[in-house]
Write an enzyme that holds these catalytic residues in place. Structure first.
Site, PDB file in Angstrom:
ATOM      1  N   GLU A 282       0.732  -1.072   0.070  1.00 31.06           N
ATOM      2  CA  GLU A 282       0.013   0.011   0.094  1.00 31.06           C
ATOM      3  C   GLU A 282       1.019   1.218  -0.102  1.00 31.06           C
ATOM      4  O   GLU A 282       0.481   2.361  -0.697  1.00 31.06           O
ATOM      5  CB  GLU A 282      -0.968   0.134   1.252  1.00 31.06           C
ATOM      6  CG  GLU A 282      -2.064  -0.921   1.148  1.00 31.06           C
ATOM      7  CD  GLU A 282      -1.750  -2.294   1.515  1.00 31.06           C
ATOM      8  OE1 GLU A 282      -0.633  -2.603   1.998  1.00 31.06           O
ATOM      9  OE2 GLU A 282      -2.905  -3.364   1.409  1.00 31.06           O
TER      10      GLU A 282
ATOM     11  N   HIS B 149      -9.953  -5.631  11.070  1.00 32.91           N
ATOM     12  CA  HIS B 149     -10.662  -5.370   9.746  1.00 32.91           C
ATOM     13  C   HIS B 149     -12.154  -4.911   9.854  1.00 32.91           C
ATOM     14  O   HIS B 149     -13.175  -5.490   9.021  1.00 32.91           O
ATOM     15  CB  HIS B 149     -10.914  -6.858   9.165  1.00 32.91           C
ATOM     16  CG  HIS B 149      -9.690  -7.373   8.593  1.00 32.91           C
ATOM     17  ND1 HIS B 149      -8.484  -7.461   9.353  1.00 32.91           N
ATOM     18  CD2 HIS B 149      -9.325  -7.669   7.473  1.00 32.91           C
ATOM     19  CE1 HIS B 149      -7.547  -8.001   8.655  1.00 32.91           C
ATOM     20  NE2 HIS B 149      -7.786  -7.969   7.485  1.00 32.91           N
TER      21      HIS B 149
END
Lengths: 343, 330
Positions: A69, A138
């Site tokens: 990322e 998450h």
């Protein structure tokens, strides 16, 4: 002049399909637009938002990345500075933290820090949200980290029409934007105008339900919940709640929020993220300033419990924002129920 | 690689510019004319100029906190650069970036950054744009031995490797972080790390030799321009000043013999001797060049000192393309 314009034709689709349509239309409209992210090609994205696009546009414009990322957000910034229009997918908002430096220290600051000569027309799109037992790392909704950052824009649509129109506006915008989608919203259905030139202006909230007794202020999937709760309040208590969907967190449309509360005199802010230092804290601050003399009750807030999201279903239910909690909070603000605010 | 006499003299000119500019800036820090501090490239001029002159004027470049050498090496005008260090309205970034965060887009400088290693992925992105737009521009990513232990470098090297991006990763190994010897925090040789990505990795052992640096970077840049992908070039060099100006540090962390050996190899002196020996220029001509650059730096300093401060409103400008987006909670 006097002729009534025909109602624009619309198509019913899911939020997911609306985002996909916006991406496809912008890929077709502007050859400088390209997509970049993990698993967005053959696999069509972890949430299938990019389904069909790899087949249609190929690997150059629908670019698969490694799990890097920081690297590919940084590459998106460099490409955007050079005039391209990268749309970078982060699989879920949670994973953006490893690219935080690129977003906060570079994307948000480039135009300002270097004297305004070069901007960064980068779009980062990613879903937030919890409720599927995906647990602490998450299930998060910390878009406020980015809304806190001058130089960033942050939008968080809740309906298919806004998801479509705001995504298109974001891609055409010359500043770096985080487009916050939502895992629960992906399956929400709604009408999307067929006009490929329609965009939704960034920085404008929408009154999605009119009412006179209380204003529910929310964004992203919480705005969908707020509408459901408003219907329950009407059905069960005869209360007319107004719902303001913020749609954009930065810039923030204080005026639409304030106008609503000047009418209803009561405000409940709902955010799927933590309330402490959160979006609802900012909204409450602005409301008290704009509506100090209009308030009949303290401004209250509902957010994720101040813990990391736990795993077991009953624990997750205890921590997460849900309709029942919003309902209880609204009744409390309306003096129709017990005080549920403990902070 | 045969360079013309003009190119050779331009190398010396740019090295002198960096040296005299940074020494002037150092003085201005000590006099309180420059706020905070600056990080000079004194001693590293060959490494900077050798690399910058091995790429084209329209090639891209990203850098770090040791920040003025890079744009000067790439050809920046000195006045606006010095004015930026002083926080003046005429600064290259209107006094909003300062020494640590400046960019000079006119020479392909996309930004120096104070976050170690963080501009490297941006260089990869600029290289990606070059490829997508079918240009033949190369991106030169400067970083130090300290940044060689940041993860972002390896994410960028991997991306550049798989996408065959035209990037030259240029490690300026001056052998110390602030005081930490690179050797104590770096496992293996930095140049060798390229091999893990299946891209060329070379080390220039004498980074005080501008031509050695130039040749290595030129080969990497030409390769990138031909579409053959990225390379890593590690250049061994030494900073003659402290990590930053005005830093009160004992210099004990650098061994005296080591230090003297490097100081004796001043890249500008070495190249002057070379130019004389090769008959590129006579001593008088090189003296004149030095005087010319000294005047240029003095003019830049005067320009900076005499320039006005930015108006306070500038603090609120250029946050967004459309100023109306810059709502701030009062």
């Amino acid at each position: 002049m006097s002729a009534t314009a025909p109602a624009p034709s619309t198509t019913t689709m899911t939020y997911r399909e609306a985002v996909r349509l916006a991406l496809r239309e912008e890929l077709l409209r502007d050859e400088d637009v390209f997509l970049m992210g993990e698993e967005i090609g053959v696999f069509e994205g972890s949430y299938k938002v990019t389904a069909g696009l790899f087949r249609e546009f190929g690997p150059i414009r629908v670019r698969e990345t490694p799990i890097s990322e920081e690297g590919f957000v940084g590459a998106g910034i460099g490409a955007a500075m050079m005039g391209l229009r990268p749309v970078v997918e982060i699989m879920t908002l949670n994973f953006i933290l490893v690219a935080m430096d690129q977003v906060v220290n570079h994307a948000a600051k480039i135009r300002y820090m270097f004297g305004g000569e070069v901007g960064c027309p980068l779009v980062i799109r990613t879903p937030n949200g919890g409720g599927s037992q995906l647990t602490a790392q998450h299930s998060q909704s910390f878009e406020v980290f980015f809304a806190h950052t001058p130089g960033m824009k942050v939008v968080a649509p809740s309906t298919p029409a806004d998801a479509h129109g705001l995504m298109k506006a974001a891609i055409r915008d010359d500043d770096p934007i985080l487009v916050v989608e939502n895992l629960q919203s992906y399956k929400v259905r709604g009408e999307v105008p067929d006009d490929p030139d329609r965009v939704v202006e960034i920085g404008r909230a929408a009154v999605t339900r009119e009412g006179s007794d209380i204003t529910l202020v929310a964004h992203s999937f919480a705005a969908t919940r707020a509408l459901r709760v408003a219907e329950r309040l009407k059905r069960d208590h005869g209360v007319d709640a107004e719902v303001v969907d913020l749609r954009s967190l930065r810039p923030l449309d204080t005026e639409t929020v304030a106008k609503s509360i000047q009418k209803t005199n009561r405000a409940l802010c709902v955010d799927e993220g933590w309330a402490t230092y959160g979006v609802s804290a900012e909204i409450a601050s602005r409301i008290q300033r704009a509506c100090f003399d209009d308030l009949d009750a303290p401004i209250e807030r509902v957010g994720l419990a101040e813990v990391p999201m736990p795993y077991a279903k009953q624990l997750e239910r205890a921590a997460i924002v849900n309709d029942d909690k919003i309902m209880a909070a609204a009744l409390s603000v309306l003096d129709l129920g017990p005080d549920v605010f403990s902070y | 690689m045969k360079l013309t006499n003009e190119e050779l003299l331009e190398m010396q000119r740019r090295m002198l510019r960096i040296r005299l500019f940074d020494e002037r800036a150092s003085k201005m820090v000590k006099r309180g004319q420059i706020p905070g501090t600056v990080h000079t490239s004194v001693g590293q001029e060959a490494q900077v100029v050798g690399a910058c002159m091995a790429v084209r004027a329209d090639d891209y470049m990203t850098g770090n906190h040791r920040s003025h050498g890079h744009p000067i090496g790439k050809g920046s005008a000195l006045g606006p650069l010095m004015a930026e260090l002083l926080g003046k309205a005429t600064g290259i970034c209107q006094g909003k970036g300062g020494s640590l965060h400046l960019a000079d887009f006119a020479v392909g400088s996309l930004g120096e950054s104070g976050i170690v290693g963080s501009s490297i992925p941006i260089a990869a992105g600029a290289a990606l744009s070059s490829k997508l737009l079918a240009q033949d521009r190369v991106a030169l990513a400067f970083f130090g031995d300290g940044a060689a232990n940041q993860g972002g470098l390896y994410e960028a090297m991997n991306l550049a490797g798989i996408w065959r991006l035209p990037v030259v990763f240029l490690c300026e190994n001056n052998q110390y972080a602030l005081s930490t010897p690179a050797a104590t925090v770096t496992s293996g040789r930095i140049a060798d790390r390229a091999h893990g990505f299946d891209i060329p990795g070379v080390r220039v052992d004498d980074g005080q030799d501008v031509l050695a640096v130039h040749d290595a970077v030129r080969e990497a840049a030409d390769r990138a321009r031909r579409g053959e992908g990225p390379s890593l070039v590690e250049v061994m060099t030494y900073r003659f000043h402290e990590h930053s100006e005005g830093l009160r540090l004992s210099t004990d962390y650098r061994d005296a013999a080591e230090r003297d050996a490097w100081l004796a190899r001043d890249p500008i002196t070495l190249f002057r001797e070379r130019l004389l020996a090769d008959g590129v220029a006579a001593a008088e001509a090189l003296d004149a060049l030095e005087a010319e650059v000294a005047d240029e730096v003095e003019a830049a300093a005067r320009f900076a000192l005499e320039s006005p401060l930015p108006e306070p409103e500038v603090a609120f400008a250029d946050l967004y393309t459309d100023p109306s987006a810059a709502e701030v909670a009062a």
